[in-house]
Scaffold this motif. Structure first.
Motif, PDB file in Angstrom:
ATOM      1  N   LEU A   1       0.694  -1.138 -12.735  1.00 28.82           N
ATOM      2  CA  LEU A   1       1.733  -1.491 -11.764  1.00 28.82           C
ATOM      3  C   LEU A   1       1.075  -2.257 -10.635  1.00 28.82           C
ATOM      4  CD1 LEU A   1       3.555   1.973 -11.589  1.00 28.82           C
ATOM      5  CD2 LEU A   1       4.057   0.037 -13.111  1.00 28.82           C
ATOM      6  N   LEU A   2       1.514  -3.478 -10.392  1.00 26.38           N
ATOM      7  CA  LEU A   2       0.954  -4.325  -9.350  1.00 26.38           C
ATOM      8  C   LEU A   2       2.001  -4.511  -8.256  1.00 26.38           C
ATOM      9  CD1 LEU A   2      -1.326  -6.186  -8.335  1.00 26.38           C
ATOM     10  CD2 LEU A   2      -0.252  -8.034  -9.652  1.00 26.38           C
ATOM     11  N   PHE A   3       1.614  -4.248  -7.022  1.00 29.59           N
ATOM     12  CA  PHE A   3       2.509  -4.357  -5.869  1.00 29.59           C
ATOM     13  C   PHE A   3       2.009  -5.509  -5.005  1.00 29.59           C
ATOM     14  CE2 PHE A   3       2.553  -0.154  -7.566  1.00 29.59           C
ATOM     15  CZ  PHE A   3       3.903   0.118  -7.657  1.00 29.59           C
ATOM     16  N   ILE A   4       2.880  -6.505  -4.801  1.00 32.73           N
ATOM     17  CA  ILE A   4       2.513  -7.719  -4.073  1.00 32.73           C
ATOM     18  C   ILE A   4       3.447  -7.897  -2.888  1.00 32.73           C
ATOM     19  CG2 ILE A   4       2.351 -10.235  -4.202  1.00 32.73           C
ATOM     20  CD1 ILE A   4       1.668  -9.967  -7.141  1.00 32.73           C
ATOM     21  N   ARG A   5       2.845  -8.135  -1.719  1.00 33.82           N
ATOM     22  CA  ARG A   5       3.628  -8.366  -0.502  1.00 33.82           C
ATOM     23  C   ARG A   5       4.348  -9.715  -0.594  1.00 33.82           C
ATOM     24  NH1 ARG A   5       2.332  -5.765   3.868  1.00 33.82           N
ATOM     25  NH2 ARG A   5       0.107  -5.800   3.374  1.00 33.82           N
ATOM     26  N   VAL A   6       5.648  -9.689  -0.305  1.00 30.44           N
ATOM     27  CA  VAL A   6       6.450 -10.909  -0.221  1.00 30.44           C
ATOM     28  C   VAL A   6       7.250 -10.856   1.079  1.00 30.44           C
ATOM     29  CG1 VAL A   6       6.613 -11.231  -2.732  1.00 30.44           C
ATOM     30  CG2 VAL A   6       8.371  -9.929  -1.536  1.00 30.44           C
ATOM     31  N   PRO A   7       7.629 -12.009   1.624  1.00 31.90           N
ATOM     32  CA  PRO A   7       8.342 -12.011   2.908  1.00 31.90           C
ATOM     33  C   PRO A   7       9.812 -11.613   2.815  1.00 31.90           C
ATOM     34  CG  PRO A   7       7.995 -14.259   2.143  1.00 31.90           C
ATOM     35  CD  PRO A   7       7.261 -13.354   1.183  1.00 31.90           C
TER      36      PRO A   7
ATOM     37  N   PRO B   1      -8.040  -2.473   1.868  1.00 34.40           N
ATOM     38  CA  PRO B   1      -7.108  -1.685   2.685  1.00 34.40           C
ATOM     39  C   PRO B   1      -5.974  -2.488   3.323  1.00 34.40           C
ATOM     40  CG  PRO B   1      -9.377  -1.132   3.202  1.00 34.40           C
ATOM     41  CD  PRO B   1      -9.419  -2.303   2.266  1.00 34.40           C
ATOM     42  N   ASP B   2      -6.230  -3.733   3.701  1.00 31.20           N
ATOM     43  CA  ASP B   2      -5.192  -4.542   4.344  1.00 31.20           C
ATOM     44  C   ASP B   2      -4.736  -5.700   3.465  1.00 31.20           C
ATOM     45  OD1 ASP B   2      -5.198  -2.973   6.657  1.00 31.20           O
ATOM     46  OD2 ASP B   2      -6.902  -4.081   7.470  1.00 31.20           O
ATOM     47  N   GLY B   3      -5.049  -5.633   2.177  1.00 34.08           N
ATOM     48  CA  GLY B   3      -4.721  -6.730   1.274  1.00 34.08           C
ATOM     49  C   GLY B   3      -3.237  -6.807   0.962  1.00 34.08           C
ATOM     50  N   ASP B   4      -2.852  -7.904   0.356  1.00 35.07           N
ATOM     51  CA  ASP B   4      -1.459  -8.149   0.004  1.00 35.07           C
ATOM     52  C   ASP B   4      -1.125  -7.723  -1.423  1.00 35.07           C
ATOM     53  OD1 ASP B   4      -0.810  -9.187   2.493  1.00 35.07           O
ATOM     54  OD2 ASP B   4      -1.303 -11.239   1.892  1.00 35.07           O
ATOM     55  N   GLU B   5      -2.114  -7.205  -2.160  1.00 37.74           N
ATOM     56  CA  GLU B   5      -1.898  -6.768  -3.530  1.00 37.74           C
ATOM     57  C   GLU B   5      -2.564  -5.415  -3.743  1.00 37.74           C
ATOM     58  OE1 GLU B   5      -3.358  -9.641  -6.293  1.00 37.74           O
ATOM     59  OE2 GLU B   5      -2.126 -11.253  -5.488  1.00 37.74           O
ATOM     60  N   VAL B   6      -1.867  -4.534  -4.454  1.00 39.39           N
ATOM     61  CA  VAL B   6      -2.423  -3.224  -4.798  1.00 39.39           C
ATOM     62  C   VAL B   6      -2.095  -2.951  -6.252  1.00 39.39           C
ATOM     63  CG1 VAL B   6      -2.451  -0.759  -4.280  1.00 39.39           C
ATOM     64  CG2 VAL B   6      -2.076  -2.406  -2.435  1.00 39.39           C
ATOM     65  N   LEU B   7      -3.112  -2.571  -7.024  1.00 38.93           N
ATOM     66  CA  LEU B   7      -2.936  -2.280  -8.439  1.00 38.93           C
ATOM     67  C   LEU B   7      -3.022  -0.776  -8.669  1.00 38.93           C
ATOM     68  CD1 LEU B   7      -2.687  -3.405 -11.350  1.00 38.93           C
ATOM     69  CD2 LEU B   7      -5.199  -3.353 -11.437  1.00 38.93           C
ATOM     70  N   VAL B   8      -2.012  -0.227  -9.337  1.00 44.02           N
ATOM     71  CA  VAL B   8      -2.039   1.160  -9.794  1.00 44.02           C
ATOM     72  C   VAL B   8      -2.350   1.085 -11.283  1.00 44.02           C
ATOM     73  CG1 VAL B   8      -0.716   3.283 -10.114  1.00 44.02           C
ATOM     74  CG2 VAL B   8      -0.423   1.929  -8.026  1.00 44.02           C
TER      75      VAL B   8
ATOM     76  N   HIS C   1       0.830  -1.217   0.000  1.00 43.69           N
ATOM     77  CA  HIS C   1       0.000   0.000   0.000  1.00 43.69           C
ATOM     78  C   HIS C   1       0.859   1.260   0.000  1.00 43.69           C
ATOM     79  CE1 HIS C   1      -3.942  -1.905   0.332  1.00 43.69           C
ATOM     80  NE2 HIS C   1      -3.264  -2.863   0.920  1.00 43.69           N
ATOM     81  N   GLU C   2       1.910   1.263   0.781  1.00 43.79           N
ATOM     82  CA  GLU C   2       2.785   2.431   0.830  1.00 43.79           C
ATOM     83  C   GLU C   2       3.525   2.625  -0.490  1.00 43.79           C
ATOM     84  OE1 GLU C   2       2.591   0.116   3.179  1.00 43.79           O
ATOM     85  OE2 GLU C   2       2.307   1.091   5.100  1.00 43.79           O
ATOM     86  N   LEU C   3       4.012   1.528  -1.065  1.00 44.77           N
ATOM     87  CA  LEU C   3       4.742   1.641  -2.329  1.00 44.77           C
ATOM     88  C   LEU C   3       3.792   2.032  -3.461  1.00 44.77           C
ATOM     89  CD1 LEU C   3       7.610   1.533  -3.289  1.00 44.77           C
ATOM     90  CD2 LEU C   3       7.271  -0.876  -3.869  1.00 44.77           C
ATOM     91  N   ALA C   4       2.594   1.469  -3.467  1.00 42.54           N
ATOM     92  CA  ALA C   4       1.603   1.853  -4.480  1.00 42.54           C
ATOM     93  C   ALA C   4       1.237   3.326  -4.343  1.00 42.54           C
ATOM     94  CB  ALA C   4       0.360   0.981  -4.363  1.00 42.54           C
ATOM     95  N   ALA C   5       1.132   3.823  -3.125  1.00 42.77           N
ATOM     96  CA  ALA C   5       0.823   5.243  -2.921  1.00 42.77           C
ATOM     97  C   ALA C   5       1.935   6.120  -3.499  1.00 42.77           C
ATOM     98  CB  ALA C   5       0.617   5.539  -1.441  1.00 42.77           C
ATOM     99  N   PHE C   6       3.207   5.740  -3.284  1.00 43.59           N
ATOM    100  CA  PHE C   6       4.322   6.486  -3.870  1.00 43.59           C
ATOM    101  C   PHE C   6       4.191   6.514  -5.386  1.00 43.59           C
ATOM    102  CE2 PHE C   6       8.308   6.241  -6.201  1.00 43.59           C
ATOM    103  CZ  PHE C   6       8.877   7.451  -5.861  1.00 43.59           C
ATOM    104  N   TRP C   7       4.024   5.347  -6.015  1.00 44.14           N
ATOM    105  CA  TRP C   7       3.971   5.286  -7.467  1.00 44.14           C
ATOM    106  C   TRP C   7       2.714   5.945  -8.023  1.00 44.14           C
ATOM    107  CZ3 TRP C   7       7.776   4.910 -10.639  1.00 44.14           C
ATOM    108  CH2 TRP C   7       8.966   4.332 -10.204  1.00 44.14           C
TER     109      TRP C   7
END
Length: 117
Positions: free
Chosen positions: A42-48, A29-36, A9-15
């Motif tokens: 641009l797709l941002f996916i949480r990884v460990p 809001p708390d998901g592991d994927e965000v699409l811009v 979410h933070e990285l997607a907000a920057f982009w």
């Protein structure tokens, strides 16, 4: 284009701010994927795991609406990017490699309208 990241979410907000593109309205809001939504999306996916090497693919960005490369570098720095490698030349050619808030490289280049002046 997909980015593995720790804080999607933070990285997607920057982009989203960097590009002017919207975050998909159905983003959880708390998901592991965000699409811009843009060109390309641009797709941002949480990884460990964290980023460990240089990107093999990166975005090149330019200013818009008459903004120069140097103004765009300053604007992006104000959003949280950092200068990684400054390749600007005295004659106005060159680029600046920047890092987004999670360390992904991207380049800021001159727009076509700058090259004509």
């Amino acid at each position: 284009m997909t980015f593995d990241c720790a804080r999607p979410h933070e990285l997607a907000a920057f982009w989203s701010q960097a590009t002017g593109w919207e975050i998909h309205p159905e983003t959880e809001p708390d998901g592991d994927e965000v699409l811009v939504c843009g060109e390309p999306n641009l797709l941002f996916i949480r990884v460990p795991e964290g980023k460990s090497v240089k990107n093999r693919v990166h975005l090149d960005v330019t200013g818009s609406d008459g903004t120069t490369r140097d103004q765009e570098v300053e604007r992006l720095a104000g959003l949280g990017a950092t200068v990684h490698d400054d390749r600007r030349n005295p004659d106005g050619t060159g680029w600046v490699t920047m890092l987004d808030p999670e360390g992904n490289e991207f380049c800021v280049c001159r727009a076509d309208y700058e090259k004509q002046s």
